[in-house]
Enzyme design. Structure first.
Site, mmCIF file in Angstrom:
data_model
loop_
_atom_site.group_PDB
_atom_site.id
_atom_site.type_symbol
_atom_site.label_atom_id
_atom_site.label_comp_id
_atom_site.label_asym_id
_atom_site.label_seq_id
_atom_site.Cartn_x
_atom_site.Cartn_y
_atom_site.Cartn_z
ATOM 1 N N GLU A 276 -9.768 6.748 2.719
ATOM 2 C CA GLU A 276 -10.696 5.765 3.287
ATOM 3 C C GLU A 276 -9.879 4.559 3.705
ATOM 4 O O GLU A 276 -8.796 4.330 3.174
ATOM 5 C CB GLU A 276 -11.721 5.354 2.233
ATOM 6 C CG GLU A 276 -11.273 4.220 1.287
ATOM 7 C CD GLU A 276 -10.089 4.569 0.389
ATOM 8 O OE1 GLU A 276 -9.829 5.770 0.189
ATOM 9 O OE2 GLU A 276 -9.411 3.638 -0.084
ATOM 10 N N SER B 8 1.781 -9.733 -1.068
ATOM 11 C CA SER B 8 1.466 -8.304 -0.995
ATOM 12 C C SER B 8 1.654 -7.701 0.393
ATOM 13 O O SER B 8 1.822 -6.499 0.537
ATOM 14 C CB SER B 8 0.043 -8.055 -1.483
ATOM 15 O OG SER B 8 -0.863 -8.856 -0.749
ATOM 16 N N LYS C 121 0.820 -1.228 0.000
ATOM 17 C CA LYS C 121 0.000 0.000 0.000
ATOM 18 C C LYS C 121 0.853 1.279 0.000
ATOM 19 O O LYS C 121 0.466 2.298 -0.550
ATOM 20 C CB LYS C 121 -0.939 0.011 1.204
ATOM 21 C CG LYS C 121 -2.043 -1.041 1.145
ATOM 22 C CD LYS C 121 -3.105 -0.658 0.141
ATOM 23 C CE LYS C 121 -4.268 -1.649 0.126
ATOM 24 N NZ LYS C 121 -5.152 -1.436 -1.044
#
Lengths: 273, 410
Positions: free
Chosen positions: B125, B392, B103
């Site tokens: 968000e 990830s 991220k």
């Protein structure tokens, strides 16, 4: 966009403009508190001087709407209200005795239901047009021709941040009226009408003959006066739906809410007329 | 492109998407209130300028190297390979990035963009809190005030991430509307942005939303696939035969796949969250079980009922628990360039445990879905074949949930 016959919505504005009056257009959610309640609300609004009515199709993810209207949508959806239920209710109404009804409906609903099918059923049910808050004018290519064929108005929206370049294409696609968003935010109650809005409306009047109606943040009769010279109508949503919130919170009975809504609608339409 | 009714179907795949309207074939575009159009146009123009500015790219690469810790290694999972008795399994170690997941690649890029645009405030968000933490991190690094919208229900479940965000100076604003989870947090962030665009940038966390977000997030995440491609050629001596990633909104997968799109020899597999099974409400697999529709400003595969109302979804993994998916994935699905499948909760849980035991790596429960797919299919390939999984994120955040599911107390 020119059409040979003037639409139901266009007719309302034409009549009021001739009398130097603004159109008053209240908003209610279909199915809040329930379908019979919505029927009574529509009649109450008509009897209290509404010139047009905006009927919200409840949607699970309404981005343009504020907390009051979203809560109202959630209440309606919690009863498993379907698009079919709304059309059935509309079909049974005596549209002769009611002002034209404009659906406020998300493109998510129209697309999934099927564009042709949605427009046909809406037209059969007596709706006069749609406001599709999440469909900017450059994405309207699939819906607009279908609505034009059915003789329904697709109301275009215009924001304080809309550039002159975009305004030109919005104006070109506009029929019925143009929904002028008063503030760069969501629907909801605000203190006063901004000077920038008056300026923008004054300029818009030089760009189009399509009537201009102002919504988002209009909540009391005082808001109407400054708009008299520059607009053709006012839209009130959250301020009115707040009464239904009070019904849900058991602060008012539905009958009491209807009485207060009638009173509020009279005040607003008196200010507009 | 050919036209069938209202929807045009892309017949061949290209990397040269989206077009100026944000179209990936028929998908993507902008289904947003008029109020947001100006902000999106402005963002697009600024992003295009930044993308072509060598100074912006230099600054971004420097941050990725010294702050995020890139390049992340491409690791040969020897014992997992032995266990599966088939293709050689490699892991792209995004779990080793600062904050423990992919991220941060996006939030650092967008924070740099925010600075460049001269906007003094950031909103975001978050669902489980991963993107919220990555945004709070980037904003702390740049001294930007940051508001993170998070569903009330998620705040309760993810206390640790809420603490991290606050520690880094972010304000976590509870969302009490609708289902009180990720999709309501997205709605709330868009609402904030409609009233605040003049001084606020919205750092969206996945390849979803209106144009140009799917493109911006894909581009910032493409560092994953670019590195993997280069590392494969240099360290293994060839391109991988297969590349696999999990898909929720789809940002790690988009970043991993995009650089391989024109390498025809590379099979690309996206793995969705199969939850408890194929019944609506039991999974979060719009590409596998859904159909095209509009959600959160773009046109893509989505889980909706017949009236277009968004359906509830379920996954063991909070990061995959989303009813929509990025429009480029819909495009890749329809063109056949990427194959999408889904893996159920139980299989992901098993892959989590197996990877921990065999490799000493606790994978994120999201990434465990991709691992599970490889554990199932690696044996069908020869030992000469190379399969790369995008790992990830790390699974430290998931240990409480996993322990609970295994009936153990921590």
């Amino acid at each position: 966009m020119t059409t040979n016959t003037i639409s139901k919505i266009g007719q309302v504005f034409q009549t009021l403009q001739a009398e130097n009056k603004l159109a008053f257009m209240p908003f209610v959610t279909a199915g809040d508190p329930d379908i019979p309640g919505t029927q009574r609300l529509l009649e109450t609004l008509a009897d209290s001087g509404a010139d047009l009515i905006e009927l919200g199709f409840p949607y699970s993810d309404p981005v343009a709407d504020g907390p009051v209207i979203q809560a109202s949508y959630t209440r309606a959806l919690n009863q498993h209200l379907s698009v079919h239920d709304i059309f059935s209710m509309l079909e049974k109404l005596d549209h002769e005795s009611l002002p034209p009804i404009v659906a406020m409906v998300s493109y998510a609903i129209i697309y999934r239901f099927g564009i042709e099918k949605f427009v046909k059923q809406a037209s059969d049910a007596g709706l006069a047009g749609f406001i599709v808050p999440d469909l900017p004018t450059n994405e309207a290519g699939e819906l607009l021709p279908v609505m034009q064929n059915a003789g329904l108005d697709l109301i275009q929206l215009l924001a304080p941040t809309t550039t002159h370049e975009r305004t030109a294409s919005i104006v070109e696609n506009s029929t019925g009226f143009i929904y002028c968003i008063a503030v760069s935010g969501i629907t909801g109650v605000r203190e006063k009408v901004a000077d920038e809005l008056i300026e923008q409306l004054r300029w818009l009047k030089t760009q189009t003959k399509t009537p201009l109606a102002v919504g988002f943040g209009i909540s009391k009769p005082d808001h109407v006066q400054p708009l008299r010279e520059v607009a053709d109508g006012v839209i009130v949503g959250s301020a009115l739906v707040s009464y239904l919130q009070q019904v849900a919170d058991k602060e008012l009975t539905f009958d009491e809410a209807l009485k207060q809504i009638a009173e509020f609608t009279k005040q607003m339409s008196d200010a507009a007329h | 492109m050919t036209e069938t009714g209202n929807i045009s179907v892309a017949t061949s795949v290209t990397k040269n998407v989206p077009d100026e309207q944000g179209r990936f074939g028929p998908y993507g575009r902008r289904f947003v209130p008029e109020t947001l159009m100006y902000a999106l146009d402005e963002l697009n123009a600024e992003y295009e300028k930044a993308r072509k500015d060598p100074e912006f790219q230099r600054e971004l690469n420097e941050l990725l190297r010294t702050y995020v810790g890139r390049a992340s290694p491409l690791y040969f999972a020897e014992r997992l390979t032995e266990h599966c008795r088939g293709a050689k399994i490699y892991l792209k170690r995004e779990d080793l990035n600062h904050t423990g997941a992919h991220k941060i690649n996006n939030t650092i890029g967008q924070a740099l963009l925010t600075k460049r645009m001269g906007k003094p405030r950031v909103i975001a968000e978050t669902g489980a809190g991963q993107h919220g933490v990555a945004t709070a991190t980037a904003c702390a690094r740049f001294g930007l005030p940051c508001v993170v919208y998070m569903g009330e229900e998620d705040i309760r479940r993810q206390a640790l991430n809420v603490f991290k965000m606050k520690a880094m100076g972010a304000e976590v604003r509870p969302v009490t509307s609708g289902s009180r989870t990720l999709r309501d947090a997205v709605n709330e962030a868009f609402r904030d942005w409609m009233g605040s665009v003049a001084d606020t940038h919205y750092i969206l966390g996945s390849v979803v939303g209106p144009h140009p977000f799917p493109k911006i997030v894909r581009d910032f995440q493409s560092v994953i696939g670019e590195e993997t491609r280069k590392q494969s050629l240099e360290e293994i001596g060839k391109l991988p035969d297969e590349v696999i990633a999990c898909v929720g909104g789809g940002s790690n997968a988009a970043g991993m796949f995009y650089p391989f799109i024109e390498d025809e020899s590379v099979t690309l597999i996206g793995v969705e969250a199969g939850g408890r099974g194929p019944k609506p409400g039991d999974h979060a697999s719009p590409l596998t079980y859904g159909q095209p529709g509009v959600l959160h400003g773009s046109f893509s595969y989505v889980m909706q009922d017949d009236d277009g109302q968004t359906l509830d979804v379920h996954s063991i993994s909070a990061g995959l628990d989303y009813p929509g998916v990025g429009p480029e994935h819909s495009y890749w699905k329809d063109t056949g360039r990427v194959k999408y499948t889904s893996v159920q909760d139980a299989d992901a849980l098993e892959a989590f445990q197996l990877t921990a035991k065999l490799e000493g790596i606790l994978p994120a429960i999201e990434s465990s879905h991709a691992l599970a797919q490889v554990i199932k299919t690696a044996k069908d390939r020869s030992s000469e074949d190379v399969v790369v999984i995008c790992l990830s994120g790390r699974g430290d955040k998931d240990v409480n949930e996993v322990a609970l599911l295994l009936g153990q107390e921590i």
